[in-house]
Design an enzyme around this catalytic site. Structure first.
Site, mmCIF file in Angstrom:
data_model
loop_
_atom_site.group_PDB
_atom_site.id
_atom_site.type_symbol
_atom_site.label_atom_id
_atom_site.label_comp_id
_atom_site.label_asym_id
_atom_site.label_seq_id
_atom_site.Cartn_x
_atom_site.Cartn_y
_atom_site.Cartn_z
ATOM 1 N N ASP A 16 -16.704 5.407 26.636
ATOM 2 C CA ASP A 16 -17.587 4.258 26.488
ATOM 3 C C ASP A 16 -18.726 4.588 25.526
ATOM 4 O OD1 ASP A 16 -18.534 1.716 26.926
ATOM 5 O OD2 ASP A 16 -19.566 2.209 28.795
ATOM 6 N N GLY A 17 -19.154 3.585 24.771
ATOM 7 C CA GLY A 17 -20.354 3.731 23.950
ATOM 8 C C GLY A 17 -20.136 3.763 22.452
ATOM 9 N N GLY A 19 -19.568 1.220 20.440
ATOM 10 C CA GLY A 19 -20.335 0.122 19.854
ATOM 11 C C GLY A 19 -21.825 0.403 19.855
ATOM 12 N N ARG A 29 -19.423 -1.975 14.280
ATOM 13 C CA ARG A 29 -18.802 -1.405 15.477
ATOM 14 C C ARG A 29 -17.557 -0.600 15.121
ATOM 15 N NH1 ARG A 29 -20.130 -3.343 20.500
ATOM 16 N NH2 ARG A 29 -17.980 -3.106 21.224
ATOM 17 N N HIS A 33 -15.991 3.162 16.461
ATOM 18 C CA HIS A 33 -14.645 3.477 16.935
ATOM 19 C C HIS A 33 -14.034 4.616 16.118
ATOM 20 C CE1 HIS A 33 -14.860 0.172 19.641
ATOM 21 N NE2 HIS A 33 -14.833 -0.759 18.710
ATOM 22 N N SER A 61 -8.570 -1.483 27.231
ATOM 23 C CA SER A 61 -8.359 -2.093 28.538
ATOM 24 C C SER A 61 -7.754 -3.490 28.411
ATOM 25 C CB SER A 61 -9.679 -2.182 29.306
ATOM 26 O OG SER A 61 -10.486 -3.224 28.784
ATOM 27 N N ARG A 67 -12.262 -9.404 23.357
ATOM 28 C CA ARG A 67 -13.197 -9.115 22.270
ATOM 29 C C ARG A 67 -12.842 -9.937 21.024
ATOM 30 N NH1 ARG A 67 -14.654 -2.629 22.348
ATOM 31 N NH2 ARG A 67 -15.431 -2.564 24.496
ATOM 32 N N LEU A 127 -0.273 20.535 26.612
ATOM 33 C CA LEU A 127 -1.103 19.466 27.169
ATOM 34 C C LEU A 127 -0.379 18.131 27.125
ATOM 35 C CD1 LEU A 127 -3.960 18.407 28.115
ATOM 36 C CD2 LEU A 127 -4.408 18.006 25.678
ATOM 37 N N ARG A 184 -17.135 9.511 32.733
ATOM 38 C CA ARG A 184 -17.491 8.283 32.018
ATOM 39 C C ARG A 184 -18.687 8.578 31.127
ATOM 40 N NH1 ARG A 184 -17.112 2.026 33.108
ATOM 41 N NH2 ARG A 184 -18.020 1.405 31.137
ATOM 42 N N ILE A 191 -16.403 1.922 37.374
ATOM 43 C CA ILE A 191 -15.031 2.380 37.151
ATOM 44 C C ILE A 191 -14.296 1.516 36.126
ATOM 45 C CG2 ILE A 191 -12.824 2.876 38.273
ATOM 46 C CD1 ILE A 191 -15.172 4.722 39.030
ATOM 47 N N GLU A 203 -13.320 13.803 41.456
ATOM 48 C CA GLU A 203 -14.738 14.040 41.243
ATOM 49 C C GLU A 203 -15.163 13.236 40.016
ATOM 50 O OE1 GLU A 203 -16.760 15.841 43.213
ATOM 51 O OE2 GLU A 203 -15.023 16.119 44.531
#
Length: 236
Positions: A16-17, A19, A29, A33, A61, A67, A127, A184, A191, A203
């Site tokens: 998040d963040g 923008g 924006r 990204h 999401s 958007r 991974l 986050r 969430i 956690e």
């Protein structure tokens, strides 16, 4: 590769963040990204270094479809370019790609790049990078319930057989261990419809850093915070 007994097996991140990072610098924006994509690269590398087995990133999401079209188009093009340009790196670093969510809603070019990267990396044993795309946990749970109800109606299973394990096997994360650590960024404490079933005992670490500023040091600090905690799973 660094390995420790208190290293989480699976880390999930709500990125998040982007923008806000761009707005604070007077940038479009889309620039946020693009800067966030570099943080993705660094998160993958850090997880490889410390021995994390699964890294799940909330990339787009189900709510993000609301958007502006211009921003969505920019995000989809960035995703295509990221997958195309990072595929050789994933192959070299033994990273296996997975994708979860309602992928059929993504543009065809995106789906082709995703399918190609998944197929090309399917035999990699390092991974596991899981991209959550067009993903919403409520939708995922609803889809699982619908599939189970259909099987029950057809007599394939009885209601008595439905338990946590069976339900989890119908989620799009079937076969993937639940996250040990959820991170986050940007200081938000919610969430946002992400892995609601899977993070029951994860956690949670909240970072005030916007995602483009969340790099190696911040990820390692979150893992250190995780290592200091005692996971009781409902026991004393």
């Amino acid at each position: 590769m660094e390995t420790r007994n208190d290293t989480p097996r699976h880390i999930a991140i709500i990125m998040d963040g982007n923008g806000r990072w761009a707005n604070a610098r007077g940038l479009p924006r889309a620039d946020g990204h693009r800067a966030g994509a570099e943080s993705v690269r660094e998160a993958v590398e850090t997880c490889r270094q410390i021995g994390v087995e699964y890294l799940t990133l909330f990339a787009f999401s189900s709510e993000n479809w609301n958007r502006p079209k211009k921003e969505i188009d920019s995000l989809m093009k960035l995703l295509e370019r990221f997958l195309r340009e990072k595929l050789p790196e994933m192959l070299k670093q033994n990273v296996r790609l997975h994708a979860i969510g309602r992928l059929h809603l993504l543009p065809e070019k995106c789906r082709r790049e995703i399918d190609n990267a998944i197929e090309r990396t399917r035999n990699n044993t390092g991974l596991n990078l899981v991209l959550a795309l067009s993903y919403g946990s409520r939708e995922e749970i609803t889809d699982a319930a619908r599939a189970i109800a259909s099987k029950a109606a057809n007599g394939e299973i009885s209601p008595e057989e439905i338990d946590n394990e069976l339900f989890a096997s119908h989620l799009c994360t079937a076969g993937i261990p639940d996250p040990d650590l959820l991170i986050r960024t940007s200081g938000e404490s919610r969430i946002s419809n992400f892995l609601l079933w899977q993070i029951s005992y994860s956690e949670i670490v909240i970072s005030k850093k916007n995602w483009p500023d969340f790099r190696n040091a911040e990820l390692r600090a979150a893992v250190e915070e995780y290592a200091r905690r005692h996971r009781r799973f409902g026991t004393v």
